[in-house]
Design an enzyme around this catalytic site. Structure first.
Site, PDB file in Angstrom:
ATOM      1  N   GLY A  48       0.754  -1.219  -0.146  1.00 28.27           N
ATOM      2  CA  GLY A  48       0.015   0.057   0.017  1.00 28.27           C
ATOM      3  C   GLY A  48       0.814   1.405   0.114  1.00 28.27           C
ATOM      4  O   GLY A  48       2.066   1.410   0.413  1.00 28.27           O
ATOM      5  N   GLN A  53       3.151  10.312   1.040  1.00 31.41           N
ATOM      6  CA  GLN A  53       4.384   9.418   1.049  1.00 31.41           C
ATOM      7  C   GLN A  53       5.336   9.731  -0.076  1.00 31.41           C
ATOM      8  O   GLN A  53       6.527   9.613   0.089  1.00 31.41           O
ATOM      9  CB  GLN A  53       4.241   7.997   1.287  1.00 31.41           C
ATOM     10  CG  GLN A  53       3.580   7.491   2.525  1.00 31.41           C
ATOM     11  CD  GLN A  53       3.415   6.195   2.637  1.00 31.41           C
ATOM     12  OE1 GLN A  53       2.368   5.450   2.074  1.00 31.41           O
ATOM     13  NE2 GLN A  53       4.132   5.179   3.196  1.00 31.41           N
ATOM     14  N   CYS A  95       5.746   0.143   7.315  1.00 31.22           N
ATOM     15  CA  CYS A  95       5.143   1.138   6.298  1.00 31.22           C
ATOM     16  C   CYS A  95       6.586   1.617   5.599  1.00 31.22           C
ATOM     17  O   CYS A  95       7.660   1.524   6.014  1.00 31.22           O
ATOM     18  CB  CYS A  95       5.197   2.461   7.257  1.00 31.22           C
ATOM     19  SG  CYS A  95       4.522   4.104   6.430  1.00 31.22           S
ATOM     20  N   LEU A  96       6.286   1.844   4.280  1.00 28.28           N
ATOM     21  CA  LEU A  96       7.555   2.350   3.448  1.00 28.28           C
ATOM     22  C   LEU A  96       8.244   3.432   3.704  1.00 28.28           C
ATOM     23  O   LEU A  96       9.182   3.573   3.293  1.00 28.28           O
ATOM     24  CB  LEU A  96       6.858   2.255   1.836  1.00 28.28           C
ATOM     25  CG  LEU A  96       6.281   1.041   1.306  1.00 28.28           C
ATOM     26  CD1 LEU A  96       5.855   1.164  -0.039  1.00 28.28           C
ATOM     27  CD2 LEU A  96       7.303  -0.058   1.131  1.00 28.28           C
ATOM     28  N   HIS A 137      -4.450   1.936   7.205  1.00 25.89           N
ATOM     29  CA  HIS A 137      -3.073   2.642   7.392  1.00 25.89           C
ATOM     30  C   HIS A 137      -3.049   3.876   6.382  1.00 25.89           C
ATOM     31  O   HIS A 137      -2.524   4.796   6.661  1.00 25.89           O
ATOM     32  CB  HIS A 137      -2.096   1.512   7.260  1.00 25.89           C
ATOM     33  CG  HIS A 137      -0.676   1.781   7.101  1.00 25.89           C
ATOM     34  ND1 HIS A 137       0.175   1.193   8.004  1.00 25.89           N
ATOM     35  CD2 HIS A 137      -0.214   2.644   6.199  1.00 25.89           C
ATOM     36  CE1 HIS A 137       1.319   1.702   7.832  1.00 25.89           C
ATOM     37  NE2 HIS A 137       1.210   2.348   6.768  1.00 25.89           N
ATOM     38  N   GLU A 138      -3.414   3.603   5.202  1.00 22.00           N
ATOM     39  CA  GLU A 138      -3.303   4.677   4.044  1.00 22.00           C
ATOM     40  C   GLU A 138      -4.302   5.558   4.128  1.00 22.00           C
ATOM     41  O   GLU A 138      -3.708   6.820   3.993  1.00 22.00           O
ATOM     42  CB  GLU A 138      -3.398   3.868   2.801  1.00 22.00           C
ATOM     43  CG  GLU A 138      -2.667   2.530   2.488  1.00 22.00           C
ATOM     44  CD  GLU A 138      -1.337   2.662   2.620  1.00 22.00           C
ATOM     45  OE1 GLU A 138      -0.746   3.895   2.654  1.00 22.00           O
ATOM     46  OE2 GLU A 138      -0.428   1.553   2.759  1.00 22.00           O
ATOM     47  N   HIS A 141      -2.620   7.912   6.665  1.00 18.86           N
ATOM     48  CA  HIS A 141      -1.412   8.837   5.999  1.00 18.86           C
ATOM     49  C   HIS A 141      -2.139  10.046   5.365  1.00 18.86           C
ATOM     50  O   HIS A 141      -1.614  11.227   5.276  1.00 18.86           O
ATOM     51  CB  HIS A 141      -0.672   8.247   4.887  1.00 18.86           C
ATOM     52  CG  HIS A 141       0.290   7.235   5.221  1.00 18.86           C
ATOM     53  ND1 HIS A 141       1.560   7.836   5.680  1.00 18.86           N
ATOM     54  CD2 HIS A 141       0.564   6.007   5.128  1.00 18.86           C
ATOM     55  CE1 HIS A 141       2.223   6.794   6.101  1.00 18.86           C
ATOM     56  NE2 HIS A 141       1.714   5.408   5.577  1.00 18.86           N
TER      57      HIS A 141
END
Ligand code: NI
Length: 188
Positions: A48, A53, A95-96, A137-138, A141
């Site tokens: 994701g 990000q 998380c990226l 989660h996204e 963000h």
């Protein structure tokens, strides 16, 4: 135009705390952003990615909880809105933007989410399991929230120290090719 891998911001970064704004029209620019976001997410072995990000503060997220598998199902959501939450699930999230780290986070086990697809058509789906976790989660963000905001201050501060070190190390090694460690958890 060919999709491009964009640079993923590493937490802590003020741009990851900034709220994203709704997309007013799903046009070719938004579709190009979505293509780049998928390219960036797959390149980084994530499941994701949210637009902030990559430094774009628009309400756009991409998801694929089974990347590089026959059942791979890429989903792009523009202006996602979670309409309902049900049950509870604890999942070791990564998380990226926080590479190499993962912590248990409690989320709703099922969510109903409404969004616009890449054609601007409204869709409503019910997600569960990892997809439900990823949607929560996204969408966090988009509000300037990262998963470490859901863990204890002690853990968060330890992770903050490691990320600051990682940024220093990366700056020093910026000319060398990087290699990411792969963990058992999902990077979102
Ligand atoms: Ni993330």
């Amino acid at each position: 135009m060919k999709a491009m891998v964009r640079e993923i911001l590493i937490w802590p970064d003020p741009r990851l705390k900034k709220k994203a704004v709704p997309v007013t029209k799903v046009d070719d620019d938004v579709r190009a952003l979505i293509r780049d976001m998928f390219e960036t997410m797959y390149h980084a072995d994530g499941v994701g990615l949210a637009a902030p990000q990559v430094g774009v503060h628009l309400n756009v997220i991409v998801l694929d909880t089974t990347p590089r598998q026959p059942e791979s199902k890429p989903i792009a959501m523009v202006n996602p809105e979670i309409l309902s939450y049900e049950g509870k699930i604890v999942y070791a999230e990564g998380c990226l933007s926080i590479p190499g780290e993962s912590e248990d986070v409690e989320r709703a086990a099922q969510v109903t989410v409404r969004y616009l697809d890449e054609q601007g058509v409204e869709q409503t789906i019910k997600a569960d399991g990892l997809l439900a976790v990823a949607v929560q989660h996204e969408t966090d963000h988009l509000k300037g929230i990262v998963f470490v905001d859901h863990v204890s201050m002690l853990k968060r501060e330890l992770i903050r120290k490691r990320m600051k070190k990682l940024k220093v190390d990366r700056a020093e090694e910026s000319e060398k090719p990087s290699k990411r460690a792969s963990g058992a958890s999902a990077s979102l």
